[in-house]
Motif scaffolding. Structure first.
Motif, mmCIF file in Angstrom:
data_model
loop_
_atom_site.group_PDB
_atom_site.id
_atom_site.type_symbol
_atom_site.label_atom_id
_atom_site.label_comp_id
_atom_site.label_asym_id
_atom_site.label_seq_id
_atom_site.Cartn_x
_atom_site.Cartn_y
_atom_site.Cartn_z
ATOM 1 N N ILE A 114 8.314 3.973 7.684
ATOM 2 C CA ILE A 114 8.741 3.848 6.291
ATOM 3 C C ILE A 114 8.157 2.591 5.658
ATOM 4 O O ILE A 114 7.681 2.616 4.518
ATOM 5 N N ASP A 115 8.152 1.493 6.401
ATOM 6 C CA ASP A 115 7.620 0.233 5.859
ATOM 7 C C ASP A 115 6.144 0.345 5.519
ATOM 8 O O ASP A 115 5.702 -0.052 4.435
ATOM 9 N N LEU A 116 5.353 0.888 6.465
ATOM 10 C CA LEU A 116 3.914 0.980 6.222
ATOM 11 C C LEU A 116 3.614 2.023 5.151
ATOM 12 O O LEU A 116 2.771 1.807 4.271
ATOM 13 N N GLY A 117 4.323 3.164 5.210
ATOM 14 C CA GLY A 117 4.122 4.185 4.196
ATOM 15 C C GLY A 117 4.461 3.671 2.810
ATOM 16 O O GLY A 117 3.740 3.947 1.832
ATOM 17 N N SER A 118 5.532 2.894 2.700
ATOM 18 C CA SER A 118 5.922 2.329 1.402
ATOM 19 C C SER A 118 4.849 1.391 0.875
ATOM 20 O O SER A 118 4.535 1.387 -0.325
ATOM 21 N N ARG A 119 4.283 0.589 1.775
ATOM 22 C CA ARG A 119 3.250 -0.345 1.319
ATOM 23 C C ARG A 119 1.999 0.401 0.868
ATOM 24 O O ARG A 119 1.366 0.033 -0.133
ATOM 25 N N PHE A 120 1.626 1.462 1.608
ATOM 26 C CA PHE A 120 0.478 2.263 1.195
ATOM 27 C C PHE A 120 0.709 2.881 -0.187
ATOM 28 O O PHE A 120 -0.204 2.965 -1.001
ATOM 29 N N ILE A 121 1.929 3.335 -0.434
ATOM 30 C CA ILE A 121 2.245 3.990 -1.706
ATOM 31 C C ILE A 121 2.290 2.983 -2.853
ATOM 32 O O ILE A 121 1.776 3.239 -3.946
ATOM 33 N N GLU A 122 2.865 1.824 -2.602
ATOM 34 C CA GLU A 122 3.087 0.843 -3.671
ATOM 35 C C GLU A 122 1.875 -0.034 -3.958
ATOM 36 O O GLU A 122 1.641 -0.430 -5.104
ATOM 37 N N ASP A 123 1.098 -0.354 -2.915
ATOM 38 C CA ASP A 123 0.095 -1.411 -3.030
ATOM 39 C C ASP A 123 -1.309 -0.844 -2.877
ATOM 40 O O ASP A 123 -1.868 -0.790 -1.782
ATOM 41 N N LYS A 124 -1.919 -0.422 -3.981
ATOM 42 C CA LYS A 124 -3.263 0.162 -3.938
ATOM 43 C C LYS A 124 -4.298 -0.851 -3.457
ATOM 44 O O LYS A 124 -5.224 -0.503 -2.710
ATOM 45 N N GLU A 125 -4.153 -2.095 -3.860
ATOM 46 C CA GLU A 125 -5.119 -3.109 -3.446
ATOM 47 C C GLU A 125 -5.112 -3.278 -1.924
ATOM 48 O O GLU A 125 -6.170 -3.343 -1.289
ATOM 49 N N TYR A 126 -3.926 -3.334 -1.334
ATOM 50 C CA TYR A 126 -3.831 -3.437 0.127
ATOM 51 C C TYR A 126 -4.421 -2.198 0.788
ATOM 52 O O TYR A 126 -5.171 -2.296 1.768
ATOM 53 N N ARG A 127 -4.080 -1.031 0.257
ATOM 54 C CA ARG A 127 -4.574 0.227 0.804
ATOM 55 C C ARG A 127 -6.099 0.271 0.768
ATOM 56 O O ARG A 127 -6.745 0.658 1.752
ATOM 57 N N ASP A 128 -6.675 -0.135 -0.334
ATOM 58 C CA ASP A 128 -8.134 -0.113 -0.466
ATOM 59 C C ASP A 128 -8.799 -1.143 0.444
ATOM 60 O O ASP A 128 -9.834 -0.862 1.069
ATOM 61 N N ASN A 129 -8.217 -2.343 0.517
ATOM 62 C CA ASN A 129 -8.793 -3.391 1.377
ATOM 63 C C ASN A 129 -8.764 -3.000 2.842
ATOM 64 O O ASN A 129 -9.738 -3.192 3.587
#
Length: 296
Positions: free
Chosen positions: A255-270
């Motif tokens: 849930i923590d990692l999935g939430s970050r992927f969903i919320e934080d496009k910059e982190y996901r892209d980096n």
């Protein structure tokens, strides 16, 4: 090219003996096998130097992890495009790390139209393959995690890709969770996996050896969530891209990692760009195929 059929009246053991005898008498070096009890029985004597299993099933694990040289096949072109070095007939369980596809597989892949699934344009979308592993390997963790993320983020959708095997399990889950039905989708097999990967924001890699697809996902600069809570196979880390930043070992971490992927496009892209650089080096065709195709 020759097609031969065995009598349907033979037992599994009798069919296996026929196949084994044919392989030996014709001095076959490389077999691509659809796994069933008969082919497993025939090949378990190591009568062929190199064995590729076209499908991975419960049968495969009766001989232990790593049966066959290629225990996870992503696409046929990864077998037939490359030259394999002759192996020792006394080899034991080897794992051939399949290299990335050639760039034309990615470049010529037309982006799949997810609007057919009534997914809005601004949605965050993830994907998974091999539903049977989801239901019989992960238990409830993958689907429970996806369900929690959907309830937390109504604009999040998940797509299952592959055969209809275990579709009844998915339908049962949706009957028991009707509020999730509009956000969980099944699309069947996709001929070129990059077509659907280009539509996704991240991948969800399930237990035990989904392998493959998180490598292709990294190739296009996108991250994955790799569920490792039940990972107990020795060959697993060698078959796909492993990254500590993408690995989760509990529902809470999912849930923590999935939430970050969903919320934080910059982190996901980096993270996706980091994984792209990593996979381009680790699964480079020349390094794997021409220099070091076998990993002991």
């Amino acid at each position: 090219e020759k097609i031969s059929f065995l009598s349907k009246n033979l037992s599994h053991k009798e069919r296996a003996q026929e196949v084994e005898s044919w392989l030996i008498s014709n001095e076959i070096d490389f077999v691509v096998a659809q796994i069933c009890p008969s082919t497993l029985y025939a090949l378990s004597s190591n009568c062929v130097p190199v064995v590729a299993n076209l499908s991975q099933d419960c049968y495969t694990f009766t001989l232990g992890p790593g049966f066959g040289d290629i225990s996870y096949l992503v696409t046929l072109d990864q077998i037939f495009k490359y030259k394999f070095e002759k192996t020792s007939p006394k080899h034991y369980s080897k794992i051939i790390m399949l290299p990335l596809h050639s760039n034309d597989q990615l470049n010529y892949a037309d982006k799949w139209d997810i609007s057919d699934l009534n997914i809005p344009k601004n949605s965050i979308v993830s994907g998974s393959s091999n539903m049977w592993k989801t239901f019989f390997g992960d238990g409830d963790i993958l689907l429970e995690g996806i369900g929690k993320l959907i309830r937390k983020y109504p604009f999040y959708h998940h797509i299952f890709i592959g055969t209809e095997r275990c579709l009844d399990n998915l339908e049962n889950f949706l009957i028991n969770n009707p509020d999730l039905r509009n956000n969980i989708h099944f699309v069947g097999p996709i001929k070129n996996i990059y077509r659907i990967l280009k539509c996704l924001d991240f991948w969800v890699n399930s237990f035990p050896t989904s392998g493959g697809t998180n490598i292709e996902m990294a190739k296009i600069g996108k991250p994955s969530i790799d569920i490792a809570i039940n990972r107990n196979l020795d060959l697993h880390p060698a078959e796909f891209l492993s990254s500590n930043e993408c690995t989760v070992i509990s529902l809470a971490e999912f849930i923590d990692l999935g939430s970050r992927f969903i919320e934080d496009k910059e982190y996901r892209d980096n993270l996706g760009q980091y994984l792209k650089a990593q996979v381009s080096r680790q699964f480079n065709k020349e390094r794997l195929v021409y220099n070091r195709i076998y990993k002991e």
